[in-house]
Design a protein around this motif. Sequence first.
Motif, PDB file in Angstrom:
ATOM      1  N   LEU A 665      36.148  68.186  76.666  1.00  0.00           N
ATOM      2  CA  LEU A 665      35.531  69.494  76.537  1.00  0.00           C
ATOM      3  C   LEU A 665      34.439  69.430  75.472  1.00  0.00           C
ATOM      4  O   LEU A 665      34.629  68.818  74.413  1.00  0.00           O
ATOM      5  N   TYR A 666      33.316  70.079  75.761  1.00  0.00           N
ATOM      6  CA  TYR A 666      32.198  70.106  74.837  1.00  0.00           C
ATOM      7  C   TYR A 666      31.756  71.544  74.611  1.00  0.00           C
ATOM      8  O   TYR A 666      32.050  72.441  75.411  1.00  0.00           O
ATOM      9  N   THR A 667      31.012  71.753  73.538  1.00  0.00           N
ATOM     10  CA  THR A 667      30.228  72.975  73.378  1.00  0.00           C
ATOM     11  C   THR A 667      28.760  72.585  73.397  1.00  0.00           C
ATOM     12  O   THR A 667      28.383  71.499  72.960  1.00  0.00           O
ATOM     13  N   LYS A 668      27.948  73.475  73.916  1.00  0.00           N
ATOM     14  CA  LYS A 668      26.496  73.246  73.978  1.00  0.00           C
ATOM     15  C   LYS A 668      25.807  74.557  73.667  1.00  0.00           C
ATOM     16  O   LYS A 668      26.220  75.620  74.150  1.00  0.00           O
ATOM     17  N   ARG A 669      24.772  74.502  72.844  1.00  0.00           N
ATOM     18  CA  ARG A 669      24.039  75.713  72.497  1.00  0.00           C
ATOM     19  C   ARG A 669      23.465  76.343  73.762  1.00  0.00           C
ATOM     20  O   ARG A 669      22.942  75.654  74.645  1.00  0.00           O
ATOM     21  N   ALA A 670      23.560  77.655  73.839  1.00  0.00           N
ATOM     22  CA  ALA A 670      23.135  78.365  75.045  1.00  0.00           C
ATOM     23  C   ALA A 670      21.640  78.322  75.271  1.00  0.00           C
ATOM     24  O   ALA A 670      21.176  78.554  76.389  1.00  0.00           O
ATOM     25  N   ASP A 671      20.853  78.048  74.199  1.00  0.00           N
ATOM     26  CA  ASP A 671      19.403  77.963  74.379  1.00  0.00           C
ATOM     27  C   ASP A 671      18.955  76.583  74.820  1.00  0.00           C
ATOM     28  O   ASP A 671      17.765  76.317  74.977  1.00  0.00           O
ATOM     29  N   GLY A 672      19.912  75.673  75.016  1.00  0.00           N
ATOM     30  CA  GLY A 672      19.589  74.340  75.506  1.00  0.00           C
ATOM     31  C   GLY A 672      19.244  73.333  74.444  1.00  0.00           C
ATOM     32  O   GLY A 672      19.066  72.148  74.746  1.00  0.00           O
ATOM     33  N   THR A 673      19.117  73.740  73.194  1.00  0.00           N
ATOM     34  CA  THR A 673      18.749  72.819  72.131  1.00  0.00           C
ATOM     35  C   THR A 673      19.971  72.064  71.625  1.00  0.00           C
ATOM     36  O   THR A 673      21.105  72.524  71.748  1.00  0.00           O
ATOM     37  N   GLY A 674      19.722  70.914  71.026  1.00  0.00           N
ATOM     38  CA  GLY A 674      20.796  70.140  70.435  1.00  0.00           C
ATOM     39  C   GLY A 674      21.636  69.413  71.471  1.00  0.00           C
ATOM     40  O   GLY A 674      21.498  69.613  72.679  1.00  0.00           O
ATOM     41  N   ARG A 675      22.515  68.562  70.983  1.00  0.00           N
ATOM     42  CA  ARG A 675      23.385  67.792  71.855  1.00  0.00           C
ATOM     43  C   ARG A 675      24.721  68.510  72.056  1.00  0.00           C
ATOM     44  O   ARG A 675      25.113  69.344  71.248  1.00  0.00           O
ATOM     45  N   ALA A 676      25.390  68.134  73.132  1.00  0.00           N
ATOM     46  CA  ALA A 676      26.727  68.665  73.371  1.00  0.00           C
ATOM     47  C   ALA A 676      27.687  68.086  72.333  1.00  0.00           C
ATOM     48  O   ALA A 676      27.639  66.891  72.023  1.00  0.00           O
ATOM     49  N   VAL A 677      28.557  68.928  71.778  1.00  0.00           N
ATOM     50  CA  VAL A 677      29.489  68.522  70.731  1.00  0.00           C
ATOM     51  C   VAL A 677      30.885  68.404  71.341  1.00  0.00           C
ATOM     52  O   VAL A 677      31.412  69.392  71.876  1.00  0.00           O
ATOM     53  N   PRO A 678      31.505  67.223  71.283  1.00  0.00           N
ATOM     54  CA  PRO A 678      32.844  67.073  71.864  1.00  0.00           C
ATOM     55  C   PRO A 678      33.892  67.825  71.047  1.00  0.00           C
ATOM     56  O   PRO A 678      33.858  67.851  69.824  1.00  0.00           O
ATOM     57  N   LEU A 679      34.841  68.448  71.758  1.00  0.00           N
ATOM     58  CA  LEU A 679      35.920  69.200  71.120  1.00  0.00           C
ATOM     59  C   LEU A 679      37.278  68.549  71.318  1.00  0.00           C
ATOM     60  O   LEU A 679      38.084  68.485  70.403  1.00  0.00           O
ATOM     61  N   HIS A 680      37.525  68.105  72.550  1.00  0.00           N
ATOM     62  CA  HIS A 680      38.858  67.597  72.859  1.00  0.00           C
ATOM     63  C   HIS A 680      38.791  66.755  74.123  1.00  0.00           C
ATOM     64  O   HIS A 680      38.109  67.114  75.086  1.00  0.00           O
ATOM     65  N   ALA A 681      39.490  65.621  74.104  1.00  0.00           N
ATOM     66  CA  ALA A 681      39.596  64.750  75.271  1.00  0.00           C
ATOM     67  C   ALA A 681      41.023  64.796  75.787  1.00  0.00           C
ATOM     68  O   ALA A 681      41.967  64.590  75.027  1.00  0.00           O
ATOM     69  N   ASP A 682      41.171  65.073  77.077  1.00  0.00           N
ATOM     70  CA  ASP A 682      42.483  65.142  77.701  1.00  0.00           C
ATOM     71  C   ASP A 682      42.674  63.924  78.592  1.00  0.00           C
ATOM     72  O   ASP A 682      41.716  63.202  78.895  1.00  0.00           O
ATOM     73  N   ASP A 683      43.919  63.713  79.020  1.00  0.00           N
ATOM     74  CA  ASP A 683      44.190  62.611  79.933  1.00  0.00           C
ATOM     75  C   ASP A 683      43.895  62.975  81.382  1.00  0.00           C
ATOM     76  O   ASP A 683      43.949  62.120  82.262  1.00  0.00           O
ATOM     77  N   LEU A 684      43.599  64.252  81.639  1.00  0.00           N
ATOM     78  CA  LEU A 684      43.228  64.721  82.970  1.00  0.00           C
ATOM     79  C   LEU A 684      41.907  65.463  82.883  1.00  0.00           C
ATOM     80  O   LEU A 684      41.432  65.797  81.792  1.00  0.00           O
ATOM     81  N   GLU A 685      41.306  65.737  84.054  1.00  0.00           N
ATOM     82  CA  GLU A 685      40.111  66.564  84.064  1.00  0.00           C
ATOM     83  C   GLU A 685      40.455  67.960  83.569  1.00  0.00           C
ATOM     84  O   GLU A 685      41.540  68.482  83.832  1.00  0.00           O
ATOM     85  N   VAL A 686      39.531  68.577  82.849  1.00  0.00           N
ATOM     86  CA  VAL A 686      39.776  69.897  82.287  1.00  0.00           C
ATOM     87  C   VAL A 686      38.716  70.860  82.805  1.00  0.00           C
ATOM     88  O   VAL A 686      37.539  70.543  82.867  1.00  0.00           O
ATOM     89  N   ILE A 687      39.158  72.039  83.204  1.00  0.00           N
ATOM     90  CA  ILE A 687      38.245  73.056  83.709  1.00  0.00           C
ATOM     91  C   ILE A 687      38.699  74.415  83.203  1.00  0.00           C
ATOM     92  O   ILE A 687      39.772  74.558  82.613  1.00  0.00           O
TER      93      ILE A 687
END
Length: 870
Positions: A665-687
């Motif tokens: 899971l990542y966060t990304k600024r809504a204006d499109g600037t900057g890189r995506a910041v990772p929050l958490h890695a799971d052993d399965l796909e996350v949605i």
Amino acid sequence: MAEWPLPVEDKLVPDPVTRLNDALEGRYRIERELGEGGMATVYLAKDLKHNRSVALKVLKPELAAVVGGERFLAEIETTANLQHPNILPLYDSGEADAFLYYVMPYVEGETLRERLETEKQLPVDEAVRIATAVANALDFAHQHGVVHRDIKPGNILFQGGQPVVGDFGIALAVGAGGGARLTETGLSVGTPYYMSPEQATGEQVGARSDIYSLGCVLYEMLVGDPPYLGSTAQAVLGQVISGKPVSATEKRSAVPTHVDASIRKALEKVPADRFARLGGRTSQPELPARRGCRYGRRRRRRPRRHRRPGRHHRRACRRARLDAPAAERCGSALRNVVRLRSLAAPGAPGARCGRCADPGRSTDRLSGRGRGPVLWRRSLFDMASMPIAGTEGGGSPSVSADGRTLAFVVPPMVRTVSLEGGPGVSVGEGLDPAWGDDGALYFVRNETIFRVPPEGGDPEAWTPQADADLLAPQVLPGNSGLLMAVRRGTANFSRVAVVGPHGGEPREILDGTSARYVPSGHIVYTTADGTLWAAPFDLETLEIGPAGALWDDVWVRGSSYTEFAVSASGALLFQRPSPSRQGERVWVDRDGEVGALGPDWNHGMGYPSVSPDGSAVAYARGGDLWVRRFDESPPVQLTFDERTTFRTSWTPDGDSVLLDNTPTLYTKRADGTGRAVPLHADDLEVISPHWSSDREWLVYRTNVNLTGSGDIRALRPGRDSVPIEIVATAAQELAPDLSPDGRWLAYSSNESGRHEVYVVPFPNSGDGKWKVSPEGGSSPVWSRDGRELFYASQQGMAVVPVQLAPTFAFGAPEVLFPADDFSIQAFLDAPFDVAPDGRLLVWRYLSEAQPGPMVYVQNFTTLLEERVPR
């Protein structure tokens, strides 16, 4: 005697453009050079006679010398006669001042090469669409004896959005006129990356060489690079001749296996091992028929849609079964991969598929309505159709297990007729005939299923009269029971029901319609939102296991009939909705009043999420995540990997959004600037990630192979290294949404056999549980003030008044508006959202859903066993 060196002014030679303009004076005027290739230079010119812009292509001088003007002009005449919508036409050709040239339309759109330089990889559907057009053009040319010899992205142009193939003339003329002399000069027709092995070694080439080149182009559209790379042309050709086979699916997992298999067959080293051609009588897979042309049926409780007698009487239907050899032919050829979007094209009688149902039993014939008022039959190995005597005015065909007898409906009667000839027999009034393995015939009349014994006689009631419509029954293998859909009143949802081997009351087992049992031991069915599901099914107990979603773009007609079929050989054929259905994104208030956003918002916007302040929306489109403000600002694309497909959410401050559908899971600024910041890695796909209002908790749903199978988990980023299970059962937990105060979690689950909306305490979900949807529901979304919970019900958009403190309580649901005209039913996640002011952001349909392309999936039962294990 002139002095040496000559004066400068005497050595000047006119530039090529000046020479061309002098030679073409009065006919064409060169304006500028557009580009230069290995064989020709392209100029933008003005056609003075017709006052139009054209592309004038001039052969390289060394090539013109080898080919010769007379031979070039004679051969290029063939190209002038290729009239096809996907072939760039030839306007003119000639010889002027030693220049050999030909003239084609000037296409202002980009080439496929330019598009690939911008986008690198194309969506799978778009790549297949482009390959379809090129395949159609090549097949037409091959039938007229013309081989292109230089299929590559640079020779595929987009004219009004449609792909067209250019440069047929130069390749044909050079290939025919050059011969061995061309090889001696060191020149060659073709581009190394897309040359077939026989072309690379200088052998005689034919239509299969173009097929190889098209396989290379399709591979590059999907993967981003040609199949074989090298630092030099010789290195590339060495790979072409002796390199190992390639796989697009290995490079890009989203490429379907049948598309990959077709590319690999097109890229076979030996021409005889490739497809013989890109079209022809074997290029059209036989479409498994589907039962259920529901013409003439009286709908006492459903007066709105598809009720007029005779409307479906005109729908073309037929039944067939794909045997294993036919299935192999259907799925293995590149011509079928690139034509998956047009399999139900008009043709001979019986070549169209209208409302269809389960595969028939006959292995060598199919039947269906043709152009006249009669059912037709044809062999799987022959395009010729034959009318079936005695079936005048018939529909809903069903072939018996031994393949000898056809049951059909001539309203209001069910009739049978021998396919070996003979008079027809009336069985009784009814609809939807279905054969059992023992030769018994079942059909529906007056909300009751009747059975005619194998030896014949009067129909006997097999089920008591129901208080609902019974739709499209299927006799289970070994006559172990019946499978059908049940629909009550004006509900937009149907239920799947079973009846035991000795008859009796239908028992409802899950939400869905058009359910079919398949030999892998599963029930395959669809839901009203167009999602194709599968669930393990026990023929002895007639019980189901945990279901999994397979595709979410299956066409559903009127929430009752779905275009899909599974063959006895394990192949799936389903129909997608037409992308041309008109609609618009709108605001809808509590009273049902609609406010449109404007025509520039009328594009795909899956699973929208409105920002905390209501000024913008984040949404999935084309597999990526976008953000757009509700002013005149253009949309901002946040991801470019085509992996974000489900509903996202905003951070509480509205500055960023959550990125899902990846193990991290990542966060990304809504204006499109900057890189995506990772929050958490799971052993399965996350949605479906969501923040709590204090940004302490992160809630999401795990996903297994995009089937919808998974659980709801939560963790505190920066504090927890391992997530906790909030809701984890054998059923599907879908569409999680946290209440504004962060104390309650709403989600949907099919644990009861139907999709319902539940609320549990958060994070201690074991402290209570409430079902807030009394008669089925999905896609829960909280209001911003926490006083209401919205969800999609059987009747439409529903809202439940709720109390969050001191404990949870809820009232009776209210239906705000019906679902017929709005897209609100999507079990995997919510396709709508609620703004801070209480309005709902919803997609409204402006036209009826129409059938779209047929899609063929090989080895479907294998896929079922992997994704939905028994």
